[in-house]
Every structure is written in structure tokens, then in C-alpha cells.
Design an enzyme around this catalytic site. Sequence first.
Site, PDB file in Angstrom:
ATOM      1  N   SER A 138      -5.634  -0.722  -6.710  1.00 53.36           N
ATOM      2  CA  SER A 138      -6.256   0.392  -6.717  1.00 53.36           C
ATOM      3  C   SER A 138      -5.484   1.976  -5.908  1.00 53.36           C
ATOM      4  O   SER A 138      -4.587   1.225  -4.881  1.00 53.36           O
ATOM      5  CB  SER A 138      -7.475   0.574  -5.032  1.00 53.36           C
ATOM      6  OG  SER A 138      -7.831   2.104  -4.596  1.00 53.36           O
ATOM      7  N   ASP A 194       0.963   4.399  -2.793  1.00 52.37           N
ATOM      8  CA  ASP A 194       0.484   5.244  -3.239  1.00 52.37           C
ATOM      9  C   ASP A 194       1.705   6.294  -2.839  1.00 52.37           C
ATOM     10  O   ASP A 194       1.219   7.763  -3.543  1.00 52.37           O
ATOM     11  CB  ASP A 194       0.133   5.125  -1.033  1.00 52.37           C
ATOM     12  CG  ASP A 194      -1.209   4.632  -0.576  1.00 52.37           C
ATOM     13  OD1 ASP A 194      -2.268   3.873  -1.777  1.00 52.37           O
ATOM     14  OD2 ASP A 194      -1.766   4.418   0.879  1.00 52.37           O
ATOM     15  N   GLU A 217       0.899  -1.625   0.330  1.00 52.74           N
ATOM     16  CA  GLU A 217       0.256  -0.185   0.208  1.00 52.74           C
ATOM     17  C   GLU A 217       0.479   1.112   0.034  1.00 52.74           C
ATOM     18  O   GLU A 217       0.749   1.741  -0.358  1.00 52.74           O
ATOM     19  CB  GLU A 217      -0.756   0.403   1.347  1.00 52.74           C
ATOM     20  CG  GLU A 217      -1.739   1.534   1.164  1.00 52.74           C
ATOM     21  CD  GLU A 217      -2.914   1.020   0.263  1.00 52.74           C
ATOM     22  OE1 GLU A 217      -3.302   0.049  -0.037  1.00 52.74           O
ATOM     23  OE2 GLU A 217      -3.230   2.099  -0.548  1.00 52.74           O
TER      24      GLU A 217
END
Length: 597
Positions: free
Chosen positions: A513, A303, A299
Site C-alpha cells: 500500500s 513511504d 513502511e
Amino acid sequence: MKLVALLLLPFAVALASTVPFKGCHQKVKENIHGPPSGWYKHAPAQKHYILELKIALPQPKFPELEQHLWEISDPSHARYGAYLSKQETEALMTPYPETLDVVGEWLALHGLTEEDVIRSSARDWVTIRVPVGLAEEMLDTTYHVYKHAETGESIVRTTSYSLPDILHHHVDFIQPTTMFARFKAFKSTMHWANQAQPVVSSPPGGTITGPAGNPVDASCNYTITLSCLRQLYNAERYKTTATNCNKLGITGFIGQYANNKDLQQFYQDQNPSAYGSKYTLVSINGGKDNQSYDAAGDEADLDTQFGFGLTWPTPGTFYTTGGEPPYIPDLLTPNNTNEPYTYWLEHVLSQDDIPQTISTSYGDDEQTVPYTYAIRVCAGMAALGARGVSLLFSSGDNGVGDSNSNPATQICKSNDGRNVTQFLPTFPASCPYVTSVGGTVNIPETAASFSSGGFSNYFARPAYQEAAVSVYLAMLAPGTYEGLYNPHFLTWQHNQNTSPPFRGQRSPAGGTSCAAPTFAAFVSMLNDARINAQKTPLGFLNPFLYSTGYTALNDITDGNNPGCGTLGFNATVGWDPVTGYGTPNFEKLKELVLAMP
Ligand SMILES: *[C@@H]1O[C@H](CO)[C@@H](O)[C@H](O)[C@H]1NC(C)=O
Ligand SMILES: *[C@@H]1O[C@H](CO)[C@@H](O)[C@H](O)[C@H]1NC(C)=O
Ligand SMILES: *[C@@H]1O[C@H](CO)[C@@H](O)[C@H](O)[C@H]1NC(C)=O
Ligand SMILES: *[C@@H]1O[C@H](CO)[C@@H](O)[C@H](O)[C@H]1NC(C)=O
Ligand SMILES: *[C@@H]1O[C@H](CO)[C@@H](O)[C@H](O)[C@H]1NC(C)=O
């Protein structure tokens, strides 16, 4: 006379410090109906294990702080952009002096002096480190080690605690006690297997039409790159330049930190001009930054790559916040608080300069977060909004369902003792002072099926959202999902296949995502434009997005977010709980925000 008074003084002091608590029985302050689903009681906690307890003192002036927030975030208000300073904000968060006294006396009664106490900048948080044995005495409770059935994580918690009567209105809550939230990273990798496009080795050439009506490389329907994001969201021409003032912040929790070699590889591939640039690392509460490939967080990698990659040369700040699991019951691991937001908020709010835009891709089922804690953390987000910070949070990865990653095993049961079936919104995305960001797939864009979005069970629907939500709810057939949700919320979007470097390799199955950091990057670019035009940053975004900003978003009208054995909510024309008002059209947004005061 004088002598007597002097002699009496120590006695009077002693009286003052014990009398309020004498004969004043402990009354239950908070309790929950057993641990949330997934957790089970393992063993009593060791008495000498050290707990770092955080005591939240009431903020009596919060309504005033909130009023400032509404005014200074509303583009049609005369005070738009008149953000508060650190001192002004803290004055509106600080407890009554009487509260500080009474709580101080209670701590003294248990042998804790001012030296044993850490206070936040606004004095609204008291932190103490005490052995479980003492905490149990102070809170009239028994701590246990609880284990998580799926992940094996262990935490030290209780399901109920008490405080002397007189303290009840001087303390909002004490944690860790009843808080079982895990604050997972909201990566969507798992979901791609059944939703995304296959990763193709030679994507098609040519162009297709993007959401803004402009041509976009056809390959962007298969693999998302920085260039695709700029094309899709109409920001191809914009270059950030306000580098001496504007900043983008990205948070990392639960042991997630970015690998710098992965980041440089990503820059080399996708934004060579950024190659060699570094972000500022801020470590909070012992937050680590292990640069071994094996320690890289997926993540955190994603990011930083998308957030900093899109906004370079805007300076980036990465926050690594410690206090993460796992707690290993047999080792005396300290600092396993597992409620890192308070640490992060305390740190950020104590700073004079805060990045104008901050993205967070972590959260958990709202109901695993005690109501009082959620309210308090959300108040901290309001304080950041009052300081002029835009906060973006991932909406979550589980449709309307619970955080159980396999939809077939989603339980979707309330943990309030009633055990009723209900949709489970995520926190902090459900806090009305933040902007929640969901996901889309494909071109034309469709709501991603796993994208969480719905209605909070804790927070009332804020005024800025009233009109939009009412229109949507009026379109639902009467009785739809009755009892499953509690009308409220907001989302934005984007989500596609990517193949970013992770631990030195492009992840071959690639889907992930990156909605929150991507949207945050566009917000940061809008702030760049406003700062260059001598205007204030955008601050808390929702009043702007819901009043005029939505006219510069691409409405998403297809898709839905199944969960809990239902099809979830549908994307529709206009606002909907899955895709909010849609995805950004940067050039249009820029025009709007430059026309604002
Ligand atoms: C525990 O937290 C304290 C501050 O509260 C910090 O100084 C210390 O480094 C932390 N220890 C670990 C092992 O993370
Ligand atoms: C960094 O992570 C690696 C791999 O997980 C581990 O072997 C190493 O001990 C860690 N180093 C530190 C200083 O924590
Ligand atoms: C709640 O209901 C589900 C099935 O409807 C059941 O499996 C579960 O054990 C119940 N939980 C509690 C705490 O009663
Ligand atoms: C993008 O991919 C989706 C899913 O395969 C497909 O339905 C859609 O037609 C594609 N879009 C374009 C413009 O080719
Ligand atoms: C979503 O759309 C489908 C297909 O049009 C419809 O059958 C369903 O009732 C809609 N669901 C909701 C919650 O409106």
C-alpha cells in the site's frame, strides 16, 4: 505586625501547597473494562522501573482554535488561508494559570520540583519521569506488565487511576496508564496474496484508459511505478519548483526508518534525476535511524520512496519518533511509552516552520486508544491545521473489522464492558481534522477490500461531511448494519502492486500500500503550484474537498470492504465510506486550487 507576617509566611506557603489536597479524597479519573482484546495481565510492574508520564492539561480556548480552523480552511470564507502563527496557536492551546499552579502544587507534594518537569511550548503538557512506585502513589493505582498474545509485546499499564478531587478539572488525563494502542504500520502486504494481481515477469505492452480518460501504460494494471501514478492521476507534465519554501514531511514511528540505499536504488530505477538527493532527518524522543539493511522498516521505505520520489526536488523531511516497544520486563528499558503521537505533536508544534504536507501510515483500532487521549491528539492535529498543514493518514488495512490481520479471526467486539459486536474504525484516521486515505486496486479502480473506512465511535460527524454522508446513509437499506457503526468519516485512495527495493532487494511478491504518501505527494504538488502563484498552502483539506475539491476526483463506484463477518460498505456513485469521493485528477485539482483565493 510586619514581623509576624514574615514569620507566618512560610507557614502560609506550606498551607497553600497542601491544603487543597488534604482531606480531598482520590476519585477515579479514568478506568477501562480490562485490557483490549489481545492483551493479558502478566505480572506486577517492578517498582523502580521508570515511567515517563505525560500529563495533559485542559486547553480552555480550544473551541476558539477550532473556529479559526473552520474559517481559514474554508475556500469560501474571507479568511481562507489566514493561518495562525506558532505564538497565536499556542495562545489558544495554553491552560489557565490556575491549572498550572494547582498541578504544580500537587507535583511538589510528591517531591517533584520545576526542574523535574518538562513543559511543552504551549505549556499544555507536563512530562515527568518517575519510578512506578511513585506513580502508583500519585495515581492511587497498581501498574502491571501486560503482554500481547499475538506479538509477545509487553507494556506497563493499569486499567484505572485516580486523582485528588480538586485536580479533576485541571487534568485531562495522564498516560501511560490505560492506553494500550500499538500504532502499527499500515502496510497492506499481507493482503495482496488474495487480492492483487499476480506479479508478472513481462507485463503487457500498449496502453489502457486511465481514470482521467487518458492513455496509461497497460503494465500499470500489474505493477505500480512513479510513472504509473503520474499517468493514472494526470500529473505527467507537472514539475515541482517551489523548492525554497515547500516541503513534504513523512512520519516514522515504532522503530520504522527508511534505508537510504533502498531509497537511492529506487530513485535510480524510477526517478534518476533524484538520485543522490537526501531528505532531512528529524529525530524526536530518541528516534533512531539505523542504516543497517536488517533494520530498514518496510513502511518507512515505501513511504519515503513514493512520497519523496513523486515530489522531488521538493525538500523532504523524515521524522523518526522514539518511545517504541518492545519493553522487555526483565531489562530496565526506559522510554517505552508506546504513545508516540504526543511526542511527535509536541515537537512539530514547537517549530516555526513545518512542512506544509505530512503523511502518516500508522494507527490502531480506535477503541484501544482512550477517548480522552484520542480527543487530545486530535486537537493537536487541529492546531497543525490552524498552522496551515495538510495531514494525510492511512485509513487502515482491515476493512470495517478490527486490526486482527486474519479476517477469519476478527473479533469485532467492543471493549467497553458491553462486549457487543461492532465495526472498529481506526485512529488517528477517524479524527475529523485529518484526511484519511484508503486504497484501490486495478484499472478501472476498485475499492481495495482491506481498505478501512467507516464511522468513528468517538468523533461526531463534522459539518463539512454532513451532506455527503446523509446522502450515502439514505441509500442504505433501512436497518443495514444497525448498531455496528456510528455514522461518520472520510477516505481517499490508491493501492496497487509495486516492487520497491526493500533491504536491498526488490520484494518479489511485491504488493504493498502506498496510498497515504502518494496522495500526500499530489497535495504537496498542489501546494507547490499555489506557492508559485503567490498563494497560501492548502492547509486542512477536508472543507475544500467536500465543498468543491470532489469535482476534480475520480469517483470510485466498485468494491467493498468486508470485515466482522459482513461485506462491509459498498463503493457507490458519489461519496461512500470506502473510497470517499475518489482518487485525484491532478490537472483538474490544480486548476481548482489556482482559481481559489
Ligand atoms: C529517553 O528519552 C530521553 C528524553 O525524554 C532521551 O534523552 C533519551 O535519549 C531516551 N533514551 C533512549 C534509550 O531512547
Ligand atoms: C542496527 O541494526 C542491526 C540489525 O538489526 C543491529 O545488529 C545493530 O545492533 C543496530 N545498531 C544500532 C546502533 O542500534
Ligand atoms: C465477548 O464475547 C465473545 C464471543 O461472543 C467471547 O469469546 C469473549 O470471551 C467475550 N469477552 C468478554 C470480555 O466477555
Ligand atoms: C486490469 O486487471 C483486472 C484484474 O485482472 C481486470 O479485470 C481488468 O480488466 C484489467 N484492466 C484493463 C483495462 O485491462
Ligand atoms: C452492497 O451491494 C450488494 C450487491 O449489490 C448488496 O447485496 C448489498 O446489500 C450492498 N450492501 C450495502 C451495505 O449496501
